[in-house]
Each structure stands twice: as C-alpha cells, then as structure tokens.
Design a protein around this motif. Structure first.
Motif, PDB file in Angstrom:
ATOM      1  N   TRP A 179      37.065  21.346-121.215  1.00  0.00           N
ATOM      2  CA  TRP A 179      38.023  20.251-121.378  1.00  0.00           C
ATOM      3  C   TRP A 179      37.343  19.013-121.964  1.00  0.00           C
ATOM      4  CZ3 TRP A 179      37.691  15.495-119.048  1.00  0.00           C
ATOM      5  CH2 TRP A 179      36.873  15.373-117.933  1.00  0.00           C
ATOM      6  N   GLU A 180      36.039  18.836-121.705  1.00  0.00           N
ATOM      7  CA  GLU A 180      35.311  17.705-122.278  1.00  0.00           C
ATOM      8  C   GLU A 180      35.132  17.886-123.784  1.00  0.00           C
ATOM      9  OE1 GLU A 180      32.725  16.951-118.207  1.00  0.00           O
ATOM     10  OE2 GLU A 180      31.853  18.104-119.850  1.00  0.00           O
ATOM     11  N   GLU A 181      34.831  19.099-124.186  1.00  0.00           N
ATOM     12  CA  GLU A 181      34.704  19.388-125.613  1.00  0.00           C
ATOM     13  C   GLU A 181      36.057  19.206-126.303  1.00  0.00           C
ATOM     14  OE1 GLU A 181      32.848  22.798-128.573  1.00  0.00           O
ATOM     15  OE2 GLU A 181      32.948  23.203-126.426  1.00  0.00           O
ATOM     16  N   TRP A 182      37.090  19.718-125.701  1.00  0.00           N
ATOM     17  CA  TRP A 182      38.435  19.580-126.246  1.00  0.00           C
ATOM     18  C   TRP A 182      38.828  18.104-126.346  1.00  0.00           C
ATOM     19  CZ3 TRP A 182      42.872  17.617-123.889  1.00  0.00           C
ATOM     20  CH2 TRP A 182      44.054  17.818-124.587  1.00  0.00           C
ATOM     21  N   GLY A 183      38.547  17.332-125.297  1.00  0.00           N
ATOM     22  CA  GLY A 183      38.867  15.904-125.296  1.00  0.00           C
ATOM     23  C   GLY A 183      38.148  15.152-126.405  1.00  0.00           C
ATOM     24  N   THR A 184      36.895  15.511-126.664  1.00  0.00           N
ATOM     25  CA  THR A 184      36.140  14.882-127.745  1.00  0.00           C
ATOM     26  C   THR A 184      36.822  15.156-129.083  1.00  0.00           C
ATOM     27  OG1 THR A 184      34.078  15.135-126.501  1.00  0.00           O
ATOM     28  CG2 THR A 184      33.879  14.745-128.874  1.00  0.00           C
ATOM     29  N   GLU A 185      37.249  16.380-129.296  1.00  0.00           N
ATOM     30  CA  GLU A 185      37.919  16.741-130.546  1.00  0.00           C
ATOM     31  C   GLU A 185      39.257  16.017-130.699  1.00  0.00           C
ATOM     32  OE1 GLU A 185      38.141  21.004-130.600  1.00  0.00           O
ATOM     33  OE2 GLU A 185      35.966  21.210-130.506  1.00  0.00           O
ATOM     34  N   VAL A 186      39.993  15.870-129.602  1.00  0.00           N
ATOM     35  CA  VAL A 186      41.297  15.210-129.655  1.00  0.00           C
ATOM     36  C   VAL A 186      41.142  13.723-129.967  1.00  0.00           C
ATOM     37  CG1 VAL A 186      43.253  14.474-128.227  1.00  0.00           C
ATOM     38  CG2 VAL A 186      42.513  16.851-128.195  1.00  0.00           C
ATOM     39  N   PHE A 187      40.184  13.056-129.316  1.00  0.00           N
ATOM     40  CA  PHE A 187      40.037  11.609-129.464  1.00  0.00           C
ATOM     41  C   PHE A 187      39.254  11.189-130.702  1.00  0.00           C
ATOM     42  CE2 PHE A 187      41.274  11.737-125.010  1.00  0.00           C
ATOM     43  CZ  PHE A 187      42.249  10.753-125.021  1.00  0.00           C
ATOM     44  N   ASP A 188      38.473  12.079-131.297  1.00  0.00           N
ATOM     45  CA  ASP A 188      37.663  11.720-132.463  1.00  0.00           C
ATOM     46  C   ASP A 188      38.479  11.072-133.585  1.00  0.00           C
ATOM     47  OD1 ASP A 188      35.421  11.517-134.188  1.00  0.00           O
ATOM     48  OD2 ASP A 188      35.885  13.474-135.047  1.00  0.00           O
ATOM     49  N   PRO A 189      39.630  11.623-133.968  1.00  0.00           N
ATOM     50  CA  PRO A 189      40.381  10.997-135.063  1.00  0.00           C
ATOM     51  C   PRO A 189      40.969   9.620-134.720  1.00  0.00           C
ATOM     52  CG  PRO A 189      41.172  13.236-134.629  1.00  0.00           C
ATOM     53  CD  PRO A 189      40.214  12.872-133.542  1.00  0.00           C
ATOM     54  N   LEU A 190      41.034   9.282-133.439  1.00  0.00           N
ATOM     55  CA  LEU A 190      41.620   8.013-133.029  1.00  0.00           C
ATOM     56  C   LEU A 190      40.655   6.831-133.154  1.00  0.00           C
ATOM     57  CD1 LEU A 190      43.471   9.205-129.815  1.00  0.00           C
ATOM     58  CD2 LEU A 190      44.412   8.952-132.125  1.00  0.00           C
ATOM     59  N   PHE A 191      39.380   7.101-133.352  1.00  0.00           N
ATOM     60  CA  PHE A 191      38.377   6.048-133.379  1.00  0.00           C
ATOM     61  C   PHE A 191      37.688   5.993-134.728  1.00  0.00           C
ATOM     62  CE2 PHE A 191      38.794   7.410-129.000  1.00  0.00           C
ATOM     63  CZ  PHE A 191      39.063   6.212-128.392  1.00  0.00           C
ATOM     64  N   ARG A 192      37.286   4.803-135.114  1.00  0.00           N
ATOM     65  CA  ARG A 192      36.546   4.629-136.357  1.00  0.00           C
ATOM     66  C   ARG A 192      35.186   5.326-136.263  1.00  0.00           C
ATOM     67  NH1 ARG A 192      33.076   0.160-138.396  1.00  0.00           N
ATOM     68  NH2 ARG A 192      32.983   0.517-140.618  1.00  0.00           N
ATOM     69  N   ALA A 193      34.583   5.256-135.102  1.00  0.00           N
ATOM     70  CA  ALA A 193      33.275   5.877-134.893  1.00  0.00           C
ATOM     71  C   ALA A 193      33.405   7.397-134.869  1.00  0.00           C
ATOM     72  CB  ALA A 193      32.673   5.403-133.580  1.00  0.00           C
ATOM     73  N   GLU A 194      32.373   8.058-135.372  1.00  0.00           N
ATOM     74  CA  GLU A 194      32.333   9.510-135.286  1.00  0.00           C
ATOM     75  C   GLU A 194      31.975   9.911-133.865  1.00  0.00           C
ATOM     76  OE1 GLU A 194      30.426  11.987-138.468  1.00  0.00           O
ATOM     77  OE2 GLU A 194      29.647  10.003-138.987  1.00  0.00           O
ATOM     78  N   MET A 195      32.584  10.977-133.393  1.00  0.00           N
ATOM     79  CA  MET A 195      32.267  11.538-132.081  1.00  0.00           C
ATOM     80  C   MET A 195      31.934  13.010-132.277  1.00  0.00           C
ATOM     81  SD  MET A 195      35.300   9.844-129.784  1.00  0.00           S
ATOM     82  CE  MET A 195      34.708  10.498-128.242  1.00  0.00           C
ATOM     83  N   GLU A 196      30.943  13.462-131.530  1.00  0.00           N
ATOM     84  CA  GLU A 196      30.531  14.861-131.614  1.00  0.00           C
ATOM     85  C   GLU A 196      30.183  15.325-130.209  1.00  0.00           C
ATOM     86  OE1 GLU A 196      29.966  18.334-133.690  1.00  0.00           O
ATOM     87  OE2 GLU A 196      30.434  16.443-134.681  1.00  0.00           O
ATOM     88  N   PHE A 197      30.557  16.565-129.880  1.00  0.00           N
ATOM     89  CA  PHE A 197      30.284  17.141-128.565  1.00  0.00           C
ATOM     90  C   PHE A 197      29.022  17.992-128.628  1.00  0.00           C
ATOM     91  CE2 PHE A 197      30.606  20.314-125.246  1.00  0.00           C
ATOM     92  CZ  PHE A 197      30.935  19.534-124.152  1.00  0.00           C
ATOM     93  N   PHE A 198      28.190  17.871-127.578  1.00  0.00           N
ATOM     94  CA  PHE A 198      26.965  18.652-127.448  1.00  0.00           C
ATOM     95  C   PHE A 198      26.892  19.220-126.034  1.00  0.00           C
ATOM     96  CE2 PHE A 198      26.218  15.522-130.690  1.00  0.00           C
ATOM     97  CZ  PHE A 198      25.476  16.184-131.658  1.00  0.00           C
ATOM     98  N   HIS A 199      26.336  20.404-125.919  1.00  0.00           N
ATOM     99  CA  HIS A 199      26.101  21.003-124.601  1.00  0.00           C
ATOM    100  C   HIS A 199      24.805  20.418-124.025  1.00  0.00           C
ATOM    101  CE1 HIS A 199      29.410  23.850-124.781  1.00  0.00           C
ATOM    102  NE2 HIS A 199      29.157  23.898-126.080  1.00  0.00           N
ATOM    103  N   PRO A 200      24.623  20.471-122.701  1.00  0.00           N
ATOM    104  CA  PRO A 200      23.425  19.884-122.084  1.00  0.00           C
ATOM    105  C   PRO A 200      22.107  20.379-122.679  1.00  0.00           C
ATOM    106  CG  PRO A 200      25.026  20.376-120.397  1.00  0.00           C
ATOM    107  CD  PRO A 200      25.561  20.952-121.686  1.00  0.00           C
ATOM    108  N   THR A 201      22.063  21.602-123.149  1.00  0.00           N
ATOM    109  CA  THR A 201      20.830  22.117-123.764  1.00  0.00           C
ATOM    110  C   THR A 201      20.559  21.464-125.115  1.00  0.00           C
ATOM    111  OG1 THR A 201      22.060  23.950-124.760  1.00  0.00           O
ATOM    112  CG2 THR A 201      21.007  24.356-122.610  1.00  0.00           C
ATOM    113  N   GLU A 202      21.532  20.730-125.649  1.00  0.00           N
ATOM    114  CA  GLU A 202      21.404  20.084-126.953  1.00  0.00           C
ATOM    115  C   GLU A 202      21.240  18.565-126.826  1.00  0.00           C
ATOM    116  OE1 GLU A 202      24.288  22.841-129.650  1.00  0.00           O
ATOM    117  OE2 GLU A 202      25.277  21.596-128.126  1.00  0.00           O
TER     118      GLU A 202
END
Length: 123
Positions: A85-108
């Motif tokens: 759900w955190e990865e999904w939330g990042t994808e949903v909210f990314d277009p709403l902000f001027r800043a780029e958002m990217e999701f990473f797993h803890p190993t990354e």
C-alpha cells in the motif's frame, strides 16, 4: 512519530506508528529552516517503519496544504517502505506534486539516497 535529521542538505525522515500533531509541529520549522538556508530544493528520504499506520484525515489535509504552500521547496522524495500500500500510495500521489517521488524497498536504502540527491530534473 517522526524522527528527523539533516545530512548535508538531505532531509531524512523516519515515520513510525501513527503521526500526530506534535510530529507535524516539529517537522514544519525544521523543513522551512533548511529550505531557507539551502539553495534550490530540499531532497528527502522518508522511511516508513513496519508499524507506520499513517495519519488521521485532518492530518492528511494539513499535510496537503503544507505541500501546496511549499511546492517550490521540494526536491526529489524517496519513499522507503516494505508494504504494497505504501508503494501504491507513492504512485498515486506522485503526479499531484511538483517534486518527483520514487518508491524503494528497505534493501534499496542506499539507492534511495543516491536517487534523492541526484536532483538534476528539478534544477
């Protein structure tokens, strides 16, 4: 709860449990101080702890207003978490902000920091 630290212009945030007013009240002045002092935009790595449960609806709207007010201050935002759900939330909210958002797993985690610091697209 938010744990906040700055490291050479990069803002590290670790969110755990449920976010409360005190967390927001501590974050805002720290972010604004860094944004005023650092040229350009403020890059962030936001780590979502396994027990992170978000915020209430009032907190969500307050955060959204903060984001709109400071939209020109945000650099890249790397979200580190391990829940779908955190990865999904990042994808949903990314277009709403001027800043780029990217999701990473803890190993990354290191890749998240490198990506957030390489803010070439926002310059």
């Amino acid at each position: 709860m938010l744990a906040i630290k700055e490291e050479k212009g990069l803002l590290w945030i670790r969110a755990s449990g449920k976010l409360e007013d005190e967390d927001y009240n501590r974050f805002v002045p720290q972010f604004e101080e860094i944004a005023e002092r650092e040229p350009g935009t403020v890059a962030m790595v936001i780590e979502l702890a396994p027990d992170f449960s978000g915020w209430d609806l009032g907190g969500f709207w307050r955060d959204l207003k903060f984001d709109v007010r400071h939209k020109d201050s945000f650099g890249r935002i790397a979200i580190v978490g391990d829940n779908q759900w955190e990865e999904w939330g990042t994808e949903v909210f990314d277009p709403l902000f001027r800043a780029e958002m990217e999701f990473f797993h803890p190993t990354e985690r290191q890749a998240a920091e490198v990506w957030a610091r390489s803010d070439e697209s926002m310059s």
